[in-house]
Design a protein around this motif. Structure first.
Motif, PDB file in Angstrom:
ATOM      1  N   PRO A 147       0.822  -1.212   0.000  1.00  0.00           N
ATOM      2  CA  PRO A 147       0.000   0.000   0.000  1.00  0.00           C
ATOM      3  C   PRO A 147       0.855   1.260   0.000  1.00  0.00           C
ATOM      4  N   GLU A 148       0.441   2.237  -0.809  1.00  0.00           N
ATOM      5  CA  GLU A 148       1.125   3.523  -0.820  1.00  0.00           C
ATOM      6  C   GLU A 148       0.691   4.322   0.389  1.00  0.00           C
ATOM      7  N   GLY A 149       1.660   4.939   1.055  1.00  0.00           N
ATOM      8  CA  GLY A 149       1.352   5.754   2.228  1.00  0.00           C
ATOM      9  C   GLY A 149       2.550   5.847   3.138  1.00  0.00           C
ATOM     10  N   THR A 150       2.613   6.921   3.912  1.00  0.00           N
ATOM     11  CA  THR A 150       3.732   7.131   4.824  1.00  0.00           C
ATOM     12  C   THR A 150       3.281   7.274   6.275  1.00  0.00           C
ATOM     13  N   ASP A 151       2.023   6.919   6.544  1.00  0.00           N
ATOM     14  CA  ASP A 151       1.551   6.925   7.920  1.00  0.00           C
ATOM     15  C   ASP A 151       0.688   5.694   8.149  1.00  0.00           C
ATOM     16  N   VAL A 152       0.596   5.273   9.404  1.00  0.00           N
ATOM     17  CA  VAL A 152      -0.084   4.028   9.753  1.00  0.00           C
ATOM     18  C   VAL A 152      -1.548   4.058   9.331  1.00  0.00           C
ATOM     19  N   GLU A 153      -2.208   5.188   9.506  1.00  0.00           N
ATOM     20  CA  GLU A 153      -3.637   5.276   9.200  1.00  0.00           C
ATOM     21  C   GLU A 153      -3.898   5.027   7.716  1.00  0.00           C
ATOM     22  N   THR A 154      -3.102   5.643   6.851  1.00  0.00           N
ATOM     23  CA  THR A 154      -3.282   5.462   5.405  1.00  0.00           C
ATOM     24  C   THR A 154      -2.994   4.028   4.996  1.00  0.00           C
ATOM     25  N   LEU A 155      -1.936   3.442   5.536  1.00  0.00           N
ATOM     26  CA  LEU A 155      -1.585   2.070   5.187  1.00  0.00           C
ATOM     27  C   LEU A 155      -2.687   1.103   5.612  1.00  0.00           C
ATOM     28  N   ARG A 156      -3.225   1.304   6.798  1.00  0.00           N
ATOM     29  CA  ARG A 156      -4.292   0.418   7.271  1.00  0.00           C
ATOM     30  C   ARG A 156      -5.568   0.588   6.470  1.00  0.00           C
ATOM     31  N   ALA A 157      -5.843   1.800   6.043  1.00  0.00           N
ATOM     32  CA  ALA A 157      -7.049   2.043   5.256  1.00  0.00           C
ATOM     33  C   ALA A 157      -6.967   1.380   3.894  1.00  0.00           C
ATOM     34  N   ARG A 158      -5.788   1.387   3.288  1.00  0.00           N
ATOM     35  CA  ARG A 158      -5.625   0.810   1.958  1.00  0.00           C
ATOM     36  C   ARG A 158      -5.323  -0.684   2.002  1.00  0.00           C
ATOM     37  N   GLY A 159      -4.895  -1.177   3.152  1.00  0.00           N
ATOM     38  CA  GLY A 159      -4.472  -2.569   3.263  1.00  0.00           C
ATOM     39  C   GLY A 159      -5.506  -3.598   2.842  1.00  0.00           C
ATOM     40  N   PRO A 160      -6.763  -3.523   3.335  1.00  0.00           N
ATOM     41  CA  PRO A 160      -7.746  -4.552   2.984  1.00  0.00           C
ATOM     42  C   PRO A 160      -8.004  -4.658   1.482  1.00  0.00           C
TER      43      PRO A 160
ATOM     44  N   TYR B 248       0.996 -10.015  -0.310  1.00  0.00           N
ATOM     45  CA  TYR B 248       0.771  -8.730   0.352  1.00  0.00           C
ATOM     46  C   TYR B 248       2.044  -8.318   1.087  1.00  0.00           C
ATOM     47  N   ALA B 249       2.417  -7.063   0.944  1.00  0.00           N
ATOM     48  CA  ALA B 249       3.658  -6.566   1.539  1.00  0.00           C
ATOM     49  C   ALA B 249       3.368  -5.393   2.465  1.00  0.00           C
ATOM     50  N   PRO B 250       3.420  -5.601   3.769  1.00  0.00           N
ATOM     51  CA  PRO B 250       3.254  -4.487   4.709  1.00  0.00           C
ATOM     52  C   PRO B 250       4.501  -3.612   4.743  1.00  0.00           C
ATOM     53  N   ARG B 251       4.410  -2.506   5.435  1.00  0.00           N
ATOM     54  CA  ARG B 251       5.557  -1.611   5.642  1.00  0.00           C
ATOM     55  C   ARG B 251       5.784  -1.523   7.152  1.00  0.00           C
ATOM     56  N   VAL B 252       6.475  -2.520   7.673  1.00  0.00           N
ATOM     57  CA  VAL B 252       6.616  -2.690   9.113  1.00  0.00           C
ATOM     58  C   VAL B 252       7.392  -1.535   9.752  1.00  0.00           C
ATOM     59  N   HIS B 253       8.347  -0.961   9.034  1.00  0.00           N
ATOM     60  CA  HIS B 253       9.123   0.134   9.622  1.00  0.00           C
ATOM     61  C   HIS B 253       8.248   1.354   9.910  1.00  0.00           C
TER      62      HIS B 253
ATOM     63  N   PHE C 259       8.366   2.762  13.565  1.00  0.00           N
ATOM     64  CA  PHE C 259       9.099   4.005  13.772  1.00  0.00           C
ATOM     65  C   PHE C 259       8.435   5.244  13.181  1.00  0.00           C
ATOM     66  N   GLY C 260       7.376   5.047  12.379  1.00  0.00           N
ATOM     67  CA  GLY C 260       6.806   6.174  11.652  1.00  0.00           C
ATOM     68  C   GLY C 260       7.656   6.502  10.440  1.00  0.00           C
TER      69      GLY C 260
ATOM     70  N   THR D  72      10.233   8.252   9.464  1.00  0.00           N
ATOM     71  CA  THR D  72      11.379   9.001   9.967  1.00  0.00           C
ATOM     72  C   THR D  72      12.664   8.514   9.307  1.00  0.00           C
ATOM     73  N   ARG D  73      13.603   9.418   9.157  1.00  0.00           N
ATOM     74  CA  ARG D  73      14.885   9.043   8.556  1.00  0.00           C
ATOM     75  C   ARG D  73      15.657   8.129   9.486  1.00  0.00           C
ATOM     76  N   GLY D  74      16.530   7.317   8.878  1.00  0.00           N
ATOM     77  CA  GLY D  74      17.356   6.429   9.674  1.00  0.00           C
ATOM     78  C   GLY D  74      16.626   5.224  10.199  1.00  0.00           C
ATOM     79  N   THR D  75      15.489   4.864   9.593  1.00  0.00           N
ATOM     80  CA  THR D  75      14.739   3.686  10.040  1.00  0.00           C
ATOM     81  C   THR D  75      14.383   2.793   8.857  1.00  0.00           C
TER      82      THR D  75
END
Length: 236
Positions: free
Chosen positions: A195-208, A221-226, A230-231, A233-236
């Motif tokens: 799913p495209e997105g850089t915040d947890v809420e967007t990723l969860r909304a698009r995930g299903p 299916y490929a989650p974005r666990v980082h 960590f949100g 953020t750089r260095g993660t």
């Protein structure tokens, strides 16, 4: 070469999800994705010039076998093939994160790589002309290179990872896979939809929605666990 950052973190995407890894992020890119989550390595590239020996010294300091070459687009970085060769000589497992617009081969020679993480950019990635100017046309003409993708698939272990934001992306993915053609040893379960997105809420909304696409078409299916950990953020 110009290095944006080097850091130790958990691999948050793909087949090596969860594996502690050292990330070497080069600065510079030949694309301008509208939703790019690392603009400091593409839209506004920044970083410091580092030689291969200095990079290796930083990497060895983490006592970690897995290394990820990422960007921006690492394949445009001057010296990337020499760096990959030096990492291989040091016994590292190398993942290369690339948009697959640049061939792994130069003068018949490949690049040291244990897993090529190919992320071709779909039409939804193209920026608008007001924001990108001339980069819009350059991005659109460069973003998909089926012949280059096939070269990577034939060169060694790969995963195809698509950033998806809408159900309309699916026909483009299928069309690209048909154009690339069958490659011995590469199966649909190595095609990942993320799913495209850089915040947890967007990723969860698009995930299903994306999970349903995977169920219907045999993709992974490929989650974005980082992002979860960590949100954005750089260095993660």
């Amino acid at each position: 070469m110009r290095i944006s950052e080097i850091f130790h973190s958990i691999q948050g995407e793909g087949l090596l999800l969860g594996v502690p890894s050292v990330f070497i992020r080069t600065s510079g890119c030949n694309l301008r994705c509208r939703w790019c989550d690392t603009p400091y390595a593409s839209w506004n590239p920044e970083g410091e010039e580092m030689g291969i020996d200095a990079i290796l010294e930083r990497v060895r300091g983490y006592d970690c076998r897995h290394v990820v070459l990422t960007g921006g687009e690492p394949m445009v970085a001057s010296g990337i093939r020499e760096l990959a060769a030096a990492l291989r000589a040091s016994g590292m497992h190398i993942t290369i994160e690339t948009a697959a617009t640049i061939s792994p081969h130069v003068d018949g020679m490949g690049i040291a790589c244990d897993l090529a993480s190919l992320s071709p950019k779909l039409a939804d990635s193209t920026p608008d002309a007001e924001t990108a100017g001339a980069w819009r046309e350059r991005h659109e003409s460069t973003r998909l290179q089926p012949g280059v993708i096939r070269q990577w698939l034939e060169a060694g272990p790969c995963q195809l990872k698509f950033v998806v934001s809408r159900v309309e992306d699916l026909p483009e993915i299928e069309e690209l896979l048909n154009e690339v053609g069958a490659v011995p040893g590469f199966t649909r379960d190595r095609v990942l939809l993320m799913p495209e997105g850089t915040d947890v809420e967007t990723l969860r909304a698009r995930g299903p929605l994306i999970a349903e696409m995977c169920l219907e078409h045999g993709f992974r299916y490929a989650p974005r666990v980082h992002i979860d950990l960590f949100g954005n953020t750089r260095g993660t």
